[in-house]
Design a protein around this motif. Structure first.
Motif, PDB file in Angstrom:
ATOM      1  N   LEU A  59       0.848  -1.189   0.000  1.00  0.00           N
ATOM      2  CA  LEU A  59       0.000   0.000   0.000  1.00  0.00           C
ATOM      3  C   LEU A  59       0.883   1.238   0.000  1.00  0.00           C
ATOM      4  O   LEU A  59       0.461   2.329  -0.337  1.00  0.00           O
ATOM      5  CB  LEU A  59      -0.902   0.016   1.240  1.00  0.00           C
ATOM      6  N   LYS A  80       0.037   1.048 -10.936  1.00  0.00           N
ATOM      7  CA  LYS A  80      -0.776  -0.004 -11.548  1.00  0.00           C
ATOM      8  C   LYS A  80      -0.246  -1.388 -11.171  1.00  0.00           C
ATOM      9  O   LYS A  80      -1.018  -2.299 -10.834  1.00  0.00           O
ATOM     10  CB  LYS A  80      -0.722   0.189 -13.066  1.00  0.00           C
ATOM     11  N   SER A  83      -1.095  -2.238  -7.664  1.00  0.00           N
ATOM     12  CA  SER A  83      -2.480  -2.721  -7.588  1.00  0.00           C
ATOM     13  C   SER A  83      -2.542  -4.208  -7.870  1.00  0.00           C
ATOM     14  O   SER A  83      -3.238  -4.963  -7.196  1.00  0.00           O
ATOM     15  CB  SER A  83      -3.357  -1.985  -8.609  1.00  0.00           C
ATOM     16  N   ASP A  84      -1.799  -4.616  -8.882  1.00  0.00           N
ATOM     17  CA  ASP A  84      -1.762  -6.026  -9.255  1.00  0.00           C
ATOM     18  C   ASP A  84      -1.196  -6.890  -8.139  1.00  0.00           C
ATOM     19  O   ASP A  84      -1.701  -7.981  -7.875  1.00  0.00           O
ATOM     20  CB  ASP A  84      -0.896  -6.194 -10.516  1.00  0.00           C
ATOM     21  N   ARG A  86      -1.186  -6.163  -4.888  1.00  0.00           N
ATOM     22  CA  ARG A  86      -2.191  -6.212  -3.816  1.00  0.00           C
ATOM     23  C   ARG A  86      -3.297  -7.197  -4.165  1.00  0.00           C
ATOM     24  O   ARG A  86      -3.820  -7.913  -3.326  1.00  0.00           O
ATOM     25  CB  ARG A  86      -2.805  -4.825  -3.588  1.00  0.00           C
ATOM     26  N   ASN A  87      -3.639  -7.195  -5.436  1.00  0.00           N
ATOM     27  CA  ASN A  87      -4.735  -8.046  -5.895  1.00  0.00           C
ATOM     28  C   ASN A  87      -4.398  -9.537  -5.824  1.00  0.00           C
ATOM     29  O   ASN A  87      -5.189 -10.344  -5.369  1.00  0.00           O
ATOM     30  CB  ASN A  87      -5.099  -7.631  -7.329  1.00  0.00           C
ATOM     31  N   PHE A  92      -5.604  -9.066   2.431  1.00  0.00           N
ATOM     32  CA  PHE A  92      -5.728  -8.220   3.625  1.00  0.00           C
ATOM     33  C   PHE A  92      -6.875  -8.676   4.522  1.00  0.00           C
ATOM     34  O   PHE A  92      -7.968  -8.989   4.036  1.00  0.00           O
ATOM     35  CB  PHE A  92      -6.016  -6.768   3.224  1.00  0.00           C
ATOM     36  N   LEU A 111     -15.067  -9.991  -5.142  1.00  0.00           N
ATOM     37  CA  LEU A 111     -14.497  -8.720  -5.607  1.00  0.00           C
ATOM     38  C   LEU A 111     -13.026  -8.790  -6.065  1.00  0.00           C
ATOM     39  O   LEU A 111     -12.712  -8.330  -7.169  1.00  0.00           O
ATOM     40  CB  LEU A 111     -14.702  -7.644  -4.529  1.00  0.00           C
ATOM     41  N   PRO A 112     -12.108  -9.365  -5.262  1.00  0.00           N
ATOM     42  CA  PRO A 112     -10.715  -9.414  -5.732  1.00  0.00           C
ATOM     43  C   PRO A 112     -10.581 -10.196  -7.038  1.00  0.00           C
ATOM     44  O   PRO A 112      -9.757  -9.858  -7.888  1.00  0.00           O
ATOM     45  CB  PRO A 112      -9.980 -10.132  -4.597  1.00  0.00           C
ATOM     46  N   LEU A 114     -12.924 -10.355  -9.303  1.00  0.00           N
ATOM     47  CA  LEU A 114     -13.485  -9.478 -10.334  1.00  0.00           C
ATOM     48  C   LEU A 114     -12.382  -8.565 -10.863  1.00  0.00           C
ATOM     49  O   LEU A 114     -12.201  -8.400 -12.069  1.00  0.00           O
ATOM     50  CB  LEU A 114     -14.614  -8.652  -9.713  1.00  0.00           C
ATOM     51  N   TYR A 115     -11.595  -7.984  -9.921  1.00  0.00           N
ATOM     52  CA  TYR A 115     -10.500  -7.098 -10.334  1.00  0.00           C
ATOM     53  C   TYR A 115      -9.404  -7.871 -11.054  1.00  0.00           C
ATOM     54  O   TYR A 115      -8.676  -7.308 -11.860  1.00  0.00           O
ATOM     55  CB  TYR A 115      -9.919  -6.375  -9.112  1.00  0.00           C
ATOM     56  N   ARG A 159     -12.432 -13.540   1.705  1.00  0.00           N
ATOM     57  CA  ARG A 159     -12.119 -12.595   0.636  1.00  0.00           C
ATOM     58  C   ARG A 159     -10.604 -12.487   0.454  1.00  0.00           C
ATOM     59  O   ARG A 159     -10.102 -12.418  -0.666  1.00  0.00           O
ATOM     60  CB  ARG A 159     -12.725 -11.225   0.951  1.00  0.00           C
TER      61      ARG A 159
END
Lengths: 242, 435
Positions: A59, A80, A83-84, A86-87, A92, A111-112, A114-115, A159
């Protein structure tokens, strides 16, 4: 020894750089965490453990030093790419659960994925499996405001597991729960660790909780002051071990 | 992250704040509904006028002389005209012979008031009018029995006449057949003439006004040549203006071209004057222009309303972004990219504007339908209007609907972009800590 997931050497984090109120939170932290370890990072509030967690969780970037996550240098990545990371690499679990409001447990777990661009069919299948793993399959259509604290945290753990990350990063996961529910949540972490072989990093201020884990890293004033599983192969760690 | 998921998210977020979203849409709704209302009325007016023109079975066209090198027709009237500058009845007859069946002359000349006594000895008042084969159509009258006056009637000065249905009621006994009967009329000047009824037309008040059906005076059309013989006025054989009707089975542009071609060849050698042909289609263009101007004015007002509405959308999106700071933080921690967050909020803004636009279109429709109901009730209250105009059908403007949808989408994109970038740029750590 198994594969090194987190390799930090001499991590320094400063805020308000160049201003009169410049603040150094982390004073050169070095540590190694290996695949399958269940580690707790303990420290009083203000010790810098949250800052360390933010850096581990991609983060935030360190001001100085090198952080290799699965051999990738995090400090050199773009927003970017972070983000990948973290995804896909980090799962977390927050103290305040942080589920998306007005969204069902199932959708929260999806959700994760989906991203990550997982197809609708695969998302739903995996999310259902994960809810089953945390014994929340009966509540998959419930929204966060219809769940108790412990239930919310179990959904949040499911999640965190969504994209099968390298590490589960849990920040005071039992902090908002009573001790009984807190134990139930801890049991899930133990289950994930033993049965799924997950690498888990638990951040807490509670020594009792830390005692449940395999290895305790204690932080004070931005430095590691003790590490029960000190790894001599990491330079710098030898001198700070208790 | 696909658009479909984003759409679902946007709808659920709008549904969570129904009242707020609706109030936000108000500016968009007002703007779009104003445009749709006015364009619907415009296209409806146009199609009604066209329909009325078609229901008359013929269209109007006139030729007039205009000075060469003068832009405005009315400026050319200053110049003195010589005898050879006018066109004559012979010229017109040549035109009709050149294009048989295409044109009818719509000219008419009053002959005078006249009266005759019916079988009960009661006076029936009429006014004699010199007419041609197109006069009836020009006056929006429909033939209901017998035949129309022909150019032969004019040419051979036949004592034929057309009478109205009202005249038939006043003069004849019930169920008596008027066509073929001869009437003897006495003009106010004392002259007595006999005419053979060849046809009956249905009178309506559009051209000559209303009155008591039992006593009102209606026109009796006789060949213009006969009328001129009665009045003794023969001077009107030179023309600088002539009204024609033309058969609808001919193409309006073709008819206009034919007439212009004929008169152009007639005036090829005239240095000062040239013919100009104006058709009802051209008049329709004038109506179109008026409608367009009104549409533009309303559109400008609507654009202002859209801007104000858009600022409202931006405002509420900023509020929404602040309210959902924590949610944005969570999404970022779970791996949402800047682009994904931005997309989510822009789509939400677009959806708000689009829903507003669609409600606006529906409100515009309802306004149009309401206007239609009012127009139809007005028309029905007067049977003569109903005859010509029929039932007014509301015709929505498809172009305006497409443009409205496009513009509401653009408003959403434009005013959603700033709040969305603000959301996308949030630092995940700060966002997660936000209460």
């Amino acid at each position: 020894m198994s594969k090194t997931v987190i390799n930090m050497s001499n991590i320094i984090k400063r805020y308000y750089i160049g201003q009169p109120n410049e603040l150094q939170i982390l004073n050169g932290i070095s540590l190694n965490i290996h695949e399958g370890e269940f580690v707790s990072i303990v420290g009083a509030s203000g010790s810098g453990k949250s800052t360390l967690m933010n850096i581990i969780g991609a983060l935030d970037k360190p001001t100085e030093g090198q952080y290799l996550l699965n051999d990738t240098d995090i400090s050199k990545l773009s927003d970017k790419q972070l983000s990948d990371i973290r995804n896909k690499e980090i799962g977390f679990v927050f103290q305040t659960f942080n589920l998306i409001p007005r969204t069902t447990a199932l959708k929260n777990v999806e959700l994760p994925m989906l991203y990550a661009g997982v197809s609708k069919k695969d998302r739903t299948k995996r999310a259902k499996e994960l809810l089953e793993l945390v014994e929340m399959q009966d509540r998959s259509t419930h929204k966060p405001n219809e769940l108790s604290g412990g239930q919310k945290q179990r959904v949040a753990i499911a999640r965190a597991m969504a994209n099968n990350p390298s590490i589960i990063l849990a920040d005071e996961p039992t902090g908002a729960l009573d001790s009984k529910t807190g134990h139930l949540v801890m049991d899930i972490f133990h289950k994930l660790h033993k049965e799924e072989g997950k690498t888990i990093v638990l951040i807490t201020h509670s020594p009792e909780l830390a005692a449940e884990t395999e290895r305790i890293i204690t932080i004070s004033d931005g430095s590691v002051i003790s590490d029960t599983g000190a790894d001599v192969s990491v330079p710098g760690n030898t001198e700070v071990s208790a | 992250m696909n658009i479909f998921e984003n759409l679902k998210m946007a709808f659920s977020s709008i549904a969570a704040n129904k009242m707020r979203s609706l109030l936000t849409m108000l500016g968009i709704i007002i703007g779009i509904s104003a445009v749709i209302t006015i364009t619907t009325l415009g296209t409806t007016l146009r199609s009604t006028i066209k329909g009325a023109m078609a229901s008359l079975g013929s269209n109007l066209m006139y030729v007039r002389l205009t000075e060469r090198d003068v832009d405005n027709y009315y400026d050319s009237l200053e110049v003195e005209m010589n005898d050879e500058d006018f066109f004559t009845m012979e010229d017109i007859e040549t035109l009709l012979d050149t294009y048989p069946g295409e044109f009818q002359i719509a000219d008419e000349t009053p002959v005078g008031n006249a009266s005759l006594k019916n079988s009960k000895g009661k006076d029936v008042a009429i006014n004699l009018v010199g007419a041609y084969d197109g006069t009836l159509t020009y006056n929006s009258y429909k033939l209901i029995a017998g035949r129309n006056l022909s150019m032969d009637d004019v040419k051979y000065k036949k004592h034929a006449c057309l009478v109205s249905d009202i005249f038939v009621e006043q003069y004849f006994k019930e169920k008596e057949e008027p066509v073929g009967k001869t009437i003897k009329v006495t003009l106010s000047t004392g002259i007595v003439q006999e005419f053979n009824i060849v046809g009956v037309y249905k009178y309506n008040s559009l051209s000559n006004g209303m009155g008591d059906r039992r006593t009102m005076s209606t026109p009796v059309y006789i060949p213009d040549s006969v009328g001129k013989a009665i009045t003794g006025i023969h001077g009107e054989t030179q023309f600088m203006f002539m009204m024609f009707t033309y058969n609808v089975k001919y193409d309006a542009e073709q008819v206009k071209a034919d007439m212009l071609k004929y008169f152009n060849s007639l005036y090829a050698g005239n240095k000062n004057w040239m013919p100009e042909v104006v058709s009802m289609e051209d008049q329709l263009k004038t109506i179109d222009m008026v409608i367009n101007v009104v549409t533009i004015v309303v559109s400008v007002i609507a654009a202002i309303s859209l801007i104000v509405g858009g600022v409202g959308v931006m405002n509420i999106m900023l509020v929404s972004v602040t309210e959902r700071t924590r949610e944005i933080g969570i999404r970022k921690a779970l791996g949402a990219k800047k682009r994904t967050i931005k997309q989510q909020f822009v789509i939400e803004a677009i959806i708000i504007c689009l829903i507003g636009g669609i409600i606006g279109i529906l409100v515009g429709f309802l306004n149009g339908e309401l206007a239609g109901v009012i127009a139809n009730s007005v028309i029905k209250s007067n049977p003569d209007y109903a005859d010509i105009l029929g039932d007014v059908q509301i015709v929505p403007s498809v172009g305006a609907i497409i443009i409205s949808i496009l513009f509401s989408t653009l408003t959403g994109v434009f005013f959603g972009l700033y709040p969305a970038s603000k959301a996308a740029k949030m630092n995940p750590i700060d966002a997660l800590r936000y209460d």
